[in-house]
Design a protein around this motif. Structure first.
Motif, mmCIF file in Angstrom:
data_model
loop_
_atom_site.group_PDB
_atom_site.id
_atom_site.type_symbol
_atom_site.label_atom_id
_atom_site.label_comp_id
_atom_site.label_asym_id
_atom_site.label_seq_id
_atom_site.Cartn_x
_atom_site.Cartn_y
_atom_site.Cartn_z
ATOM 1 N N LEU A 63 12.705 -23.215 12.763
ATOM 2 C CA LEU A 63 11.248 -23.306 12.806
ATOM 3 C C LEU A 63 10.770 -24.694 12.395
ATOM 4 O O LEU A 63 9.979 -25.331 13.113
ATOM 5 C CB LEU A 63 10.648 -22.252 11.881
ATOM 6 C CG LEU A 63 9.122 -22.250 11.744
ATOM 7 C CD1 LEU A 63 8.464 -21.899 13.061
ATOM 8 C CD2 LEU A 63 8.686 -21.275 10.647
ATOM 9 N N GLY A 90 12.175 -27.534 14.893
ATOM 10 C CA GLY A 90 11.450 -27.601 16.160
ATOM 11 C C GLY A 90 10.062 -28.186 15.992
ATOM 12 O O GLY A 90 9.596 -28.966 16.830
ATOM 13 N N TRP A 101 3.907 -24.943 18.927
ATOM 14 C CA TRP A 101 5.308 -24.725 18.630
ATOM 15 C C TRP A 101 5.612 -23.280 18.252
ATOM 16 O O TRP A 101 6.651 -22.736 18.632
ATOM 17 C CB TRP A 101 5.773 -25.653 17.505
ATOM 18 C CG TRP A 101 7.095 -25.242 16.923
ATOM 19 C CD1 TRP A 101 7.357 -24.913 15.631
ATOM 20 C CD2 TRP A 101 8.348 -25.105 17.618
ATOM 21 N NE1 TRP A 101 8.680 -24.572 15.467
ATOM 22 C CE2 TRP A 101 9.316 -24.679 16.686
ATOM 23 C CE3 TRP A 101 8.736 -25.283 18.943
ATOM 24 C CZ2 TRP A 101 10.637 -24.433 17.022
ATOM 25 C CZ3 TRP A 101 10.069 -25.049 19.286
ATOM 26 C CH2 TRP A 101 11.000 -24.640 18.327
ATOM 27 N N GLU A 102 4.718 -22.607 17.532
ATOM 28 C CA GLU A 102 5.059 -21.265 17.068
ATOM 29 C C GLU A 102 5.228 -20.306 18.238
ATOM 30 O O GLU A 102 6.049 -19.380 18.185
ATOM 31 C CB GLU A 102 4.010 -20.749 16.075
ATOM 32 C CG GLU A 102 2.619 -20.476 16.623
ATOM 33 C CD GLU A 102 2.408 -19.007 16.957
ATOM 34 O OE1 GLU A 102 3.323 -18.207 16.701
ATOM 35 O OE2 GLU A 102 1.338 -18.679 17.492
ATOM 36 N N TYR A 158 16.679 -19.238 10.483
ATOM 37 C CA TYR A 158 15.366 -19.110 11.135
ATOM 38 C C TYR A 158 14.382 -20.143 10.586
ATOM 39 O O TYR A 158 13.559 -20.689 11.334
ATOM 40 C CB TYR A 158 14.818 -17.699 10.945
ATOM 41 C CG TYR A 158 15.426 -16.680 11.891
ATOM 42 C CD1 TYR A 158 15.100 -16.673 13.240
ATOM 43 C CD2 TYR A 158 16.344 -15.744 11.428
ATOM 44 C CE1 TYR A 158 15.654 -15.743 14.109
ATOM 45 C CE2 TYR A 158 16.910 -14.816 12.290
ATOM 46 C CZ TYR A 158 16.561 -14.823 13.627
ATOM 47 O OH TYR A 158 17.126 -13.914 14.491
ATOM 48 N N TYR A 199 8.624 -21.262 19.714
ATOM 49 C CA TYR A 199 9.668 -20.778 18.798
ATOM 50 C C TYR A 199 9.914 -19.287 18.972
ATOM 51 O O TYR A 199 11.072 -18.835 19.027
ATOM 52 C CB TYR A 199 9.232 -21.097 17.369
ATOM 53 C CG TYR A 199 10.068 -20.475 16.281
ATOM 54 C CD1 TYR A 199 11.303 -21.009 15.941
ATOM 55 C CD2 TYR A 199 9.606 -19.358 15.585
ATOM 56 C CE1 TYR A 199 12.073 -20.440 14.927
ATOM 57 C CE2 TYR A 199 10.356 -18.790 14.573
ATOM 58 C CZ TYR A 199 11.591 -19.332 14.255
ATOM 59 O OH TYR A 199 12.338 -18.774 13.245
#
Length: 466
Positions: free
Chosen positions: A314, A317, A279-280, A310, A283
């Motif tokens: 984060l 998501g 995910w990061e 933000y 993102y």
């Protein structure tokens, strides 16, 4: 022609066809590093529907071809074959050398951040952290082998201090590492870590105090195995590599074969960390696309502070990825009609996602690392007084295909490992094949989301400190 030869031929033709489709549909792609503040990206000049269809189709085609391999001996030979060697003296010397390098590197980063230039693009602190650690060292971890246990300076400092005062709570699992990883990703966006060496030094000092004190309380062995985000980061990425550390030395295995072992993912918190790795990267791509920028500006426009926006994106998501993954596991359990628990299936099928994370990381950071490699070298040569105009390589236009190849290979490897795990878990061939469908849908979903974000082009994320 024998059945096995025909299978190899069909598999090869299908793989080449899928690669040609993806290459033809994507054009030149460069993953965005705008969010990191050090590099930009390029756009895709093809229709979005074609871009997504070819990317998702390539993953789906590789899954269908993989399902043709049902010979358990063939599947097992890939993951069980290894070349082992015992090198006690070499391990001791290498550990000492890398340990000294790690300690000197940490001292250099802190000294350059305090006494050197504060500008991010020429600071050894910033370049070593992001180009050397986040990019190059991570690529080494999944492409060759994990060097972090030997390099880790914080572990050596903690081991030299009195430690092991408390037992590590089993309920903690690796959740401290998950929270720390998401926090670092958030700080990378909202704090001027890539533009201000002083700000980065402050965060590094805070992390040093946190991880050393935790290791002293719970013992270095326990903390750096379970709670430390950097150690878990490199250990999980390193599981993709062909060189693996064993109790007796090293072994050389096929890339990704470690991902099918049942001792890699040990609890649901490690599953969360794996999903956070995937995910990061997604993102960091989302917040620099027109869709992401519009979403951020709309939320700020209704009064939500940018730093909270933000953070919400984060965490939201990540929660979505978490939910989608466990829905897929539930569907897998239903289709396989198995007595195996939901938790156990979730642990076994999480490891293949590391291959996807490695492919995404390669696509995001290989061009970034190569273009800034001369700047890193200059900063290391003169950390307190680097050149004011650092050298940067201009990558050729065809380099985008290298990045696309990384994404494709990561997904193909993930599909193969999932196939292997399913045949390890379920005795029936049809049962094993049916169980893979939901996970393949998830992999196609991850692929199409990432390709869609890349296809949107990149902008500067709003409200980010310069």
């Amino acid at each position: 022609m024998s059945g096995r030869s025909a299978l190899r031929r069909r598999t090869g033709i299908g793989f080449v066809f899928a690669l040609a489709l993806l290459a033809a549909g994507t054009g030149i792609v460069a993953a965005s590093n705008v969010a990191a503040g050090l590099s930009g990206g390029s756009n895709v000049s093809v229709p979005t529907w074609l871009y997504l269809a070819t990317g998702g189709g390539a993953v789906g085609a590789s899954a269908l071809l993989t399902m043709l391999v049902t010979d358990r001996d063939v599947i097992g030979s890939y993951h069980d074959r290894a070349l082992e060697t015992t090198t006690d003296r070499l391990l001791s010397a290498g550990s000492l050398l890398f340990g000294v390098l790690g300690l000197l590197g940490l001292a250099l980063i802190l000294l350059a951040g305090i006494r050197g230039p504060a500008i991010g693009l020429i600071s050894a602190t910033v370049l070593v952290t992001f180009v050397g650690g986040r990019a190059l060292l991570t690529i080494v971890a999944y492409a060759i082998g994990n060097p972090w246990p030997a390099l880790n300076p914080w572990r050596r400092i903690a081991a030299a201090l009195p430690n092991d005062y408390e037992s590590y709570p089993s309920a903690f699992g690796s959740w401290p590492a998950v929270v720390a990883l998401l926090t670092f990703v958030w700080l990378e966006i909202v704090a001027p870590l890539t533009s201000s060496a002083r700000a980065l030094v402050f965060v590094l000092v805070m992390y040093s105090l946190f991880t050393i004190s935790s290791a002293v309380v719970f013992s270095p062995e326990t903390w750096f195995r379970r709670g430390d985000p950097l150690s878990l980061w490199f250990r999980l990425y390193g599981a993709v590599a062909p060189i693996q550390r064993t109790d007796d030395g090293f072994e050389l295995r096929f890339p990704g074969s470690r991902l099918s072992d049942d001792d890699l993912i040990t609890d649901t918190s490690v599953v969360a960390f794996v999903l956070a790795l995937v995910w990061e990267l997604t993102y960091s791509g989302f917040i620099v696309t027109p869709v992401g920028v519009g979403t951020i500006e709309a939320l700020v426009g209704i009064g939500v502070p940018p730093v909270i926006v933000y953070l919400l994106l984060l965490v939201g998501g990540f929660a979505l990825f978490w939910k989608v993954y466990w829905i897929a596991i539930d569907r897998t359990r239903d289709r396989a009609e198995t007595y195996l628990s939901r938790r156990y299936l979730g642990l076994r099928f999480a490891a293949p996602l590391l291959a996807i994370a490695a492919g995404y990381h390669f696509a995001h950071y290989i061009g970034f690392a190569l273009s800034l490699w001369p700047s890193l070298f200059d900063a290391l040569a003169m950390p307190l007084d680097p050149p004011p105009n650092p050298t940067r390589y201009a990558l050729p236009g065809w380099f985008g295909y290298v990045e696309i190849a990384g994404i494709l290979l990561g997904h193909v490897l993930a599909v193969w490992v999932s196939h292997t795990v399913s045949f390890d878990l379920f005795p029936g061939k049809l049962q094993a094949i049916r169980s893979q469908y939901p996970l393949i849908v998830v992999m196609v979903f991850f692929t199409m989301v990432s390709l869609y974000l890349v296809s949107q082009g990149s902008m500067s994320p709003p409200y980010v400190p310069g």
